[in-house]
Design a protein around this motif. Structure first.
Motif: not given
Length: 400
Positions: A221-222, A224-228, A338-343
């Motif tokens: 979902l993050i 998709a949100f960033e895409f929009a 790792l999480l922040q890099g993946v986000i």
């Protein structure tokens, strides 16, 4: 006291970085004209390529940088990223062809670790219950920088089109100097993990993150949100020029007003809503605001509606830090980088695809010979995308 000082330093770093980024946005149409774009629609297309190249490099390097910061610490990664950004702005200032601009954006994408590592830094020094509000402070600080950057860029571009780049290079260099003397390391040696070959594979890092319990849906979902949401940085300057006929100064002022809204919502509103509503209700409210703002921009040609939409869009920007905090509380300390890099990588994938998509749509609907003239079509489509995903956002309440 040292912890408070570290927080203030990270916020100062984000502020200066945001000023440097925001300086560029109002001048993008003129910059594209400088390197040969024939009209606003073509300029938007080539500007989209620049944004996509930045995002592609960030996608490839963000998990690597996140993994390196988990292994070597946050401080050296932050400082190296800032040095590279300073070099990038100098290249952008000297560029007289599109290809030099492209080289600058590639370097900037590789160095896009400032925000990633700063977020991991705050995760290191924050209690789990404080992470959402601290991540909101990053967003608020970025918003303040976004107020200053476009306003400064729109004004000093009247001196020379390259002046904003020289100023941004100086700000990045100042960040390096501050960091050398004032920034302590946040990740102690015993909490670090070994950097592995798998960290070199951005797809492997993303798959690892999706396998962590409860992260699959919020990561989707993050993305998709960033895409929009990419429709804003990609098209705002070109859309307002096409619809309202504005120059760099007015474009800069509207971007600055948006930055004021983001600073207020993430620095004040979010710090009120999270303790009283909780992360889930705050997120759903933000998503609904995103849908309303995008659809409004898609169909309006009214300045009054535009400024109301800016305020609503600022409220929508509470969604990414809220989702980031929800996910950060699901992983261990040695996985924060790792999480922040993946986000960031997911955001980069969105930023590779979205600019090409929205500028292509803009070219079709903003062309004076278009059979159906609707320059706001990319905003409208982005709003429909988030609306279609609203049931999935509602399901986050059941996530562990």
């Amino acid at each position: 006291m040292q912890k408070r000082g570290a927080i203030w330093f990270i916020l100062a770093t984000i502020l200066l970085d945001a000023v440097g980024i925001g300086i560029v946005f109002p001048i993008m149409p003129d910059l594209m004209e400088r390197v040969g774009a024939a009209n606003t629609a073509d300029g938007a297309f080539w500007g989209g390529i620049l944004m996509a190249s930045y995002a592609a490099m960030q996608f490839l390097f963000a998990p690597i940088i996140g993994g390196i910061s988990d292994s070597l610490g946050r401080r050296p990664v932050l400082l190296l990223a800032l040095v590279t950004l300073a070099v990038d702005y100098v290249i952008m200032a000297l560029a007289t062809t599109f290809w030099w601009l492209l080289l600058g954006r590639v370097l900037a994408g590789i160095a896009g670790a400032t925000y990633i590592t700063a977020t991991a830094y705050l995760a290191d020094i924050s209690k789990p219950e404080d992470r959402a509000t601290n991540f909101g402070l990053i967003g608020a600080t970025f918003g303040i920088g976004f107020v200053m950057g476009p306003a400064i860029g729109g004004l000093i571009a009247s001196v020379h089109i390259t002046a904003p780049f020289w100023l941004a290079a100086g700000l990045a260099a100042a960040n390096v100097a501050f960091g050398l003397f004032l920034l302590p390391e946040s990740l102690s040696a015993e909490k670090r993990r070994r950097f592995s070959r798998r960290d070199l594979n951005p797809f492997g890092s993303i798959l690892d993150a999706f396998r962590l319990p409860g992260l699959g849906l919020p990561l989707l979902l993050i993305f998709a949100f960033e895409f929009a949401n990419m429709v804003y940085p990609t098209l705002w300057a070109f859309w307002t020029r096409e619809v309202f006929g504005w120059g760099t100064a007015l474009i800069g002022l509207t971007l600055a007003s948006y930055g004021i809204g983001v600073a207020f919502t993430q620095g004040v509103v979010m710090r009120f809503l999270i303790p009283n509503w909780g992360e889930y209700k705050t997120l759903i409210f933000s998503v609904i605001c995103a849908i309303a703002a995008l659809i409004a921009f898609g169909v309006t040609a009214s300045v009054y509606v535009l400024f109301i939409g800016i305020a609503v869009a600022a409220l929508a920007d509470m969604a990414p830090p809220t989702m980031t905090a929800m996910m950060a509380n699901m992983v261990s300390e040695d996985r924060q980088g790792l999480l922040q890099g993946v986000i960031a990588s997911l955001g980069s994938i969105a930023a590779v695809i979205a600019p090409m998509a929205v500028t292509g749509i803009f070219q079709v609907f903003a062309d004076s010979d278009a059979s159906f003239y609707l320059p706001g079509a990319p905003f409208l489509i982005s709003g429909v995308i988030i609306l279609a995903l609203l049931p999935l956002f509602l399901r986050l309440k059941t996530q562990p």
